[in-house]
Write a protein that holds these residues in place. Structure first.
Motif: not given
Length: 303
Positions: A29-34, A36-46, A219-224, A226-232
């Motif tokens: 899932v992390i690999k897919d998060q990389l 479009v979004v810069p890693p630092s922002w993906s970590v922040c959102y997570r 706003t891609r579905g898999f990104y969002l 994935g973000l919910a999965y990684l966060g929760v």
């Protein structure tokens, strides 16, 4: 007198398995998060998502939601080590090397966890735990050789990625040992983790803004999803279970989740990414499992 080690009880083995299975899946899932979004922002959102989920859970449990000054300072230190340094290193490492290699490097978490627990908590490693660790590390070495052979990047990129991952391992280990201290046990787990995640997300946002500029969201579905999965699931749920394991069986034994995770990651990669096994990878997986069994059966030695 205990007739069996605490770490072989179902009350430990079940959460151990849950953490291992979930974290074994997060590398994909992390690999897919990389993308479009810069890693630092993906970590922040997570960890913004994870912190909100964790405090909501604390409210449902009717745990106290506020910390005193000592608690907030501890949460800030924990957040920096675990949810800023560790994960920024992880996400950046995956820009240079495959997720399988990063997962294998994180199997080395066992070593700094055991060393730091000995220095700061006085927890010794018994003979059987040392033997189990040696067997497991031999398995990790075989997995690493296999992954290195398959790596499509050159040696320069591989060294950068491995170096970043090793810094992440050290950061994670510091946070692990912090969770086994008396200070951590003074506060409800859910409250402490929730604030550590939110404070960490705040630092992540400052770092991201300073290094890559304004927030970027995909706003891609898999990104969002994935973000919910990684966060929760991959953060709020698993970190609360994992840190409770640390308090129950100690940082050294709890770190065996990281030894087993590469095997789980490779099994999932076989299904979803067409991962190809070899004799080296198979032998490494067997040694990791054997070392895990030996280590978890080890009794905690007297201090």
């Amino acid at each position: 007198m205990e007739t069996t080690p605490r770490s072989t009880r179902l009350s430990v083995l079940i959460p151990f398995a849950v953490v291992t299975l979930i974290w074994g899946s997060t590398w994909l899932v992390i690999k897919d998060q990389l993308a479009v979004v810069p890693p630092s922002w993906s970590v922040c959102y997570r960890f913004a998502v994870a912190g909100v989920a964790m405090l909501a859970w604390a409210a449902l449990r009717r745990d106290r939601l506020m910390l005193d000054m000592r608690g907030f300072l501890f949460a800030a230190a924990l957040g920096l080590a675990q949810f800023v340094f560790n994960f920024n290193f992880v996400y950046r490492a995956e820009q240079h090397i495959t997720s399988g290699v990063v997962a294998v490097v994180y199997a080395l978490l066992l070593i700094p966890n055991a060393v730091l627990a000995r220095i700061f908590l006085g927890q010794k490693m018994g003979r059987q735990l040392l033997i189990g660790s040696a067997v497991a590390m031999a398995g990790v070495a075989l997995l690493f050789v296999h992954e290195a052979r398959l790596s499509p990047v050159g040696p320069h990129e591989a060294l950068i990625g491995i170096g970043l991952a090793l810094f992440g391992v050290l950061s994670a280990s510091i946070a692990n040992v912090m969770q086994a201290t008396g200070t951590a046990k003074l506060y409800p787990m859910s409250t402490m983790l929730g604030w550590a995640m939110l404070i960490g997300a705040g630092f992540d946002a400052l770092f991201a803004f300073a290094t890559v500029g304004a927030p970027v969201i995909e706003t891609r579905g898999f990104y969002l999803l994935g973000l919910a999965y990684l966060g929760v699931i991959g953060s709020a749920i698993t970190f609360s279970i994992y840190f409770q394991l640390i308090r129950t069986i100690g940082p050294a034994k709890a770190a065996y989740t990281s030894v087993l995770i590469p095997v789980i990651a490779m099994l999932l990669s076989t299904v979803f990414e067409g991962y190809r096994w070899s004799l080296l990878a198979g032998a490494g997986a067997v040694l990791v499992m054997a070392g895990l069994v030996l280590a978890l059966k080890a009794r905690r030695p007297n201090r």
